[in-house]
Design a protein around this motif. Structure first.
Motif, PDB file in Angstrom:
ATOM      1  N   SER A 102      35.199  38.281 -23.077  1.00 37.43           N
ATOM      2  CA  SER A 102      35.500  38.935 -22.008  1.00 37.43           C
ATOM      3  C   SER A 102      37.040  38.999 -21.642  1.00 37.43           C
ATOM      4  CB  SER A 102      34.779  38.733 -20.935  1.00 37.43           C
ATOM      5  OG  SER A 102      34.878  39.261 -19.664  1.00 37.43           O
ATOM      6  N   ASP A 118      24.318  33.555 -21.981  1.00 35.31           N
ATOM      7  CA  ASP A 118      24.878  32.206 -22.045  1.00 35.31           C
ATOM      8  C   ASP A 118      23.996  31.234 -22.456  1.00 35.31           C
ATOM      9  OD1 ASP A 118      27.118  32.987 -20.599  1.00 35.31           O
ATOM     10  OD2 ASP A 118      26.387  32.321 -18.613  1.00 35.31           O
ATOM     11  N   ALA A 168      33.908  33.490 -22.726  1.00 33.99           N
ATOM     12  CA  ALA A 168      32.681  34.216 -22.198  1.00 33.99           C
ATOM     13  C   ALA A 168      32.300  35.683 -22.636  1.00 33.99           C
ATOM     14  CB  ALA A 168      33.193  34.412 -20.481  1.00 33.99           C
ATOM     15  N   ALA A 218      32.293  40.193 -10.322  1.00 31.37           N
ATOM     16  CA  ALA A 218      32.323  38.674 -10.562  1.00 31.37           C
ATOM     17  C   ALA A 218      33.367  38.524 -11.573  1.00 31.37           C
ATOM     18  CB  ALA A 218      30.924  38.385 -11.363  1.00 31.37           C
ATOM     19  N   LYS A 219      33.828  39.354 -12.430  1.00 32.01           N
ATOM     20  CA  LYS A 219      35.164  39.068 -13.366  1.00 32.01           C
ATOM     21  C   LYS A 219      36.121  39.018 -12.369  1.00 32.01           C
ATOM     22  CE  LYS A 219      35.579  41.787 -16.864  1.00 32.01           C
ATOM     23  NZ  LYS A 219      35.937  43.026 -17.768  1.00 32.01           N
ATOM     24  N   GLN A 236      36.301  37.837  -9.448  1.00 33.89           N
ATOM     25  CA  GLN A 236      36.350  36.465  -8.618  1.00 33.89           C
ATOM     26  C   GLN A 236      36.770  35.503  -9.408  1.00 33.89           C
ATOM     27  OE1 GLN A 236      36.023  36.554  -5.491  1.00 33.89           O
ATOM     28  NE2 GLN A 236      35.946  38.729  -5.314  1.00 33.89           N
ATOM     29  N   ARG A 237      36.475  35.514 -10.630  1.00 32.78           N
ATOM     30  CA  ARG A 237      36.698  34.530 -11.698  1.00 32.78           C
ATOM     31  C   ARG A 237      38.211  34.644 -12.117  1.00 32.78           C
ATOM     32  NH1 ARG A 237      32.120  36.364 -14.739  1.00 32.78           N
ATOM     33  NH2 ARG A 237      33.808  37.415 -16.353  1.00 32.78           N
TER      34      ARG A 237
END
Length: 673
Positions: free
Chosen positions: A48, A89, A99, A401-402, A404-405
């Motif tokens: 990713s 995962d 990831a 979510a991406k 937020q990372r």
């Protein structure tokens, strides 16, 4: 793995194959399990967020194929397919590498040793054509299969796997609204198939496309001459950046390439711009559609500015309506309603992002979108995916979510700084510190070559540029700021650092000495601040102006009449401008260093020798001499001044203006009263 990295880099290096950070590649193979000693089949796939053109081994995710295939048996269906991303995962081998991306299923489930998924303009032209399925059959026969639009994910992986199984003669597919996927038994075969699909698609468009797919050229919307075009772009840039930064600060990028200017002059531009982009990689970086100015190329700047404000208000309302129409109870909050692409006929395209690279890439993606529109319109009708589908991706929980990372931004990210006299000494230290804190930096200096060299040291054009700036010449200062706003969209932080010094007593100071000293520092600071203030006011984002003054502005040092007088002039400019610009949110502060010997261009040019003679010390001992006369007994170096600029312009002193900060290790005679 070596072949996979090499293939990825070759495919990613050519923009006709895929866009920056777009697409992914994979390879399957067998290695020995270090625990059992038995062979284990693995999948290596681009992780990713990576970019094919610069992909390295650490950018690959590594998964066990037995566990990937086992996911099919526990797949809960398309309504819950997002759950499968977390399941990846549990398929990782060893430390797993990067990831896994949402496209992992496409690579793992397709029965082929090597798989490429790419976003070529020619391929997306087919994918977004109204009759793309029929065109795919015409152009490729049965070697490439049409796949109707489906959001990337586990189900799309199953769909492509089924299509390959049913069509053993096929080498790949066109993904409706999205891109292409190709495969092969070897790395060489997969790459060859990918390139064949791209080249065949382009050849079909070239052979069968209309001569003017975007319609007639609108004469009043054609490109202005280059000098006029760029001057108008520079005049508009601060207003446009300010509007694009209404919700959060943005850095800008300007593009006036032929493909952009021709698109803006075309009859179909308004309709196509309103339809927006289609490929997920495109609209995630450009928003679903741009803001297009509906005025001819020769419209006066004042009229364009007025219209920009009207269009921006309408754009925000339209985007809010788009969000409200498609958001559900569990949708992420709206991320901002400002445009990321602003198109001005006759002038060019302004693109925006959280940093310069993101802004530049957003512009590149919209150029991709223009190419796609032209290709689709040349053989059919451009038909992007629906707004509802765009929203499902733009506000996808996995996309959220991406985001937020992503790492927390640095203190000066999104800020654009122009530092005068920044090719050496104090100025270079300031530019270096601001760049390290996330700012985009314009290194302005009398010596262009040195300015460009200093900028290159900071990390290249996405971080810093070097410009020529004779601060005593109003036209030269204006030209430097024009370059700054065209490079980064605007300016937020200006440091008046350029200077020189003539160490002479009153009776030896000539009128020429006096004028030179005042032209560079008093007049130069005035000119820089005046032009900066116009930009800062137009942006309506506030900002900072910092003067590198001197303890000599309040300390009567010997044999220093011209230098000290002009430093006192600069010091009072700080107070005057703090009062005048405060209503615009612009803070003006000053820094009063003691003599900075190490790394100083002024001292190296003879000033050091003069001051050493004045004080009766050796020139090499001058720094220590200055230190010994201070309270702290410590020498002041350029980085100390840079630290003060960082603090003054950072998030901690937002209520401070009109202040002079001593950076002199404590010179009691220069205490402010």
């Amino acid at each position: 793995m070596t072949d996979l990295i090499a293939r990825s880099n070759r495919l990613g290096a050519d923009p006709k194959n895929t866009n920056y950070a777009g697409g992914n590649t994979s390879a399957k193979g067998t290695e020995t399990d270090p625990v059992t000693g038995e062979p284990v089949e693995l999948l290596w796939v681009k992780g990713s967020g990576g970019d094919l053109g610069t992909l390295k081994p650490e950018g690959l995710a590594v998964l066990r194929m037995d566990r990937m295939r086992a996911l099919v048996d526990v797949y809960p269906g398309v309504d819950r397919e997002d759950e499968m991303v977390a399941a990846f995962d549990y398929c990782l081998h060893g430390k797993g590498g990067a990831a896994p991306s949402i496209d992992t299923a496409m690579h793992g489930l397709v029965d082929a040793a090597h798989v490429d998924h790419l976003h070529p303009d020619a391929g997306i032209a087919f994918a977004t054509a109204k009759d793309g399925k029929k065109l795919t059959k015409k152009a490729f026969g049965d070697k490439v299969v049409w796949v109707p639009w489906r959001r990337p994910g586990f189900q799309l992986g199953l769909d492509i796997a089924a299509i390959k199984a049913k069509n053993p003669q096929a080498v790949g597919c066109i993904l409706g609204g999205h891109g292409i996927t190709a495969w092969g038994d070897t790395s060489e075969e997969a790459e060859a198939n990918s390139l064949w699909i791209i080249e065949t698609a382009q050849a079909y468009l070239d052979a069968n496309g209309k001569a003017a797919p975007l319609g007639r050229t609108r004469a009043k919307y054609q490109a202005l001459p280059e000098l006029d075009r760029r001057a108008k772009a520079a005049a508009l840039a601060p207003t446009i950046r300010g509007l694009a930064s209404t919700d959060k600060p943005m850095v800008g990028h300007f593009t006036d390439s032929d493909v952009v200017l021709d698109f803006l002059a075309s009859a179909k531009a308004p309709k196509l711009a309103e339809l927006g982009t289609s490929c997920p990689d495109h609209f995630l970086r450009t928003k679903v559609k741009p803001m297009l100015v509906d005025l001819p190329a020769d419209a006066p700047v004042e009229k364009v500015v007025e219209r920009l404000h009207e269009l921006h208000e309408a754009y925000r309302a339209d985007y809010q309506a788009y969000y409200d129409a498609h958001a559900t109870a569990d949708s992420p909050a709206i991320r901002g309603a400002d445009p990321l692409i602003v198109l001005v006929p006759g002038v060019g395209m302004f693109s925006f992002g959280a940093n310069k690279q993101t802004a530049r890439v957003a512009g590149e993606f919209y150029v991709n979108a223009i190419n796609v529109m032209r290709g689709a319109e040349s053989v059919s009708t451009y038909t992007p995916i629906s707004d509802a589908e765009k929203f499902r991706i733009e506000y996808w929980a996995l996309e959220e979510a991406k985001l937020q990372r992503m790492p927390k931004p640095k203190s000066h990210q999104g800020r654009i700084a122009l530092v005068t006299g920044a090719a050496s000494g104090i100025g270079k230290a300031i530019a270096t510190r601001l760049a390290a804190e996330g700012a985009c930096v314009v290194v302005a200096d009398l010596d262009l070559e040195k300015a460009q060299a200093a900028a290159a040291e900071l990390g290249g054009a996405d971080v810093a540029i070097g410009v020529a700036a004779n601060v005593a010449d109003a036209d030269a200062v204006q030209a430097a700021f024009d370059e700054a706003v065209l490079a980064f969209g605007g300016v937020d932080l200006v440091v008046n650092n350029a200077g020189l010094s003539l160490s002479k007593p009153l009776l030896e100071t000539t009128e020429k000495d006096w004028d030179l000293q005042h032209d560079v520092m008093a007049k130069g600071s005035f000119l820089v601040s005046k032009i900066a203030a116009k930009i800062l006011i137009d942006q309506k984002l506030g900002g900072d102006i910092v003067y590198i003054s001197s303890k000599n502005s309040v300390f009567a040092g010997p044999n220093n009449i011209a230098y000290s007088a002009t430093k006192a002039d600069q010091a009072h400019q700080v107070r005057l401008l703090a009062v005048e610009l405060g209503e615009h949110g612009v803070r003006v502060n000053g820094i009063n260093p003691d003599g900075v010997v190490r790394g100083s261009g002024i001292f190296a040019s003879g000033w050091g020798a003069n001051r050493a003679a004045t004080y009766g010390v050796k020139e090499e001992d001058l720094g220590q001499f200055y230190a010994n006369r201070t309270i702290l007994k410590r020498e002041v170096v350029p980085e100390n001044v840079a630290d003060a600029v960082y603090v003054l312009t950072g998030p901690e002193l937002t209520r401070t203006t009109g202040l002079h900060i001593p950076v002199d290790s404590g010179v009691a005679a220069a205490f402010l009263r």
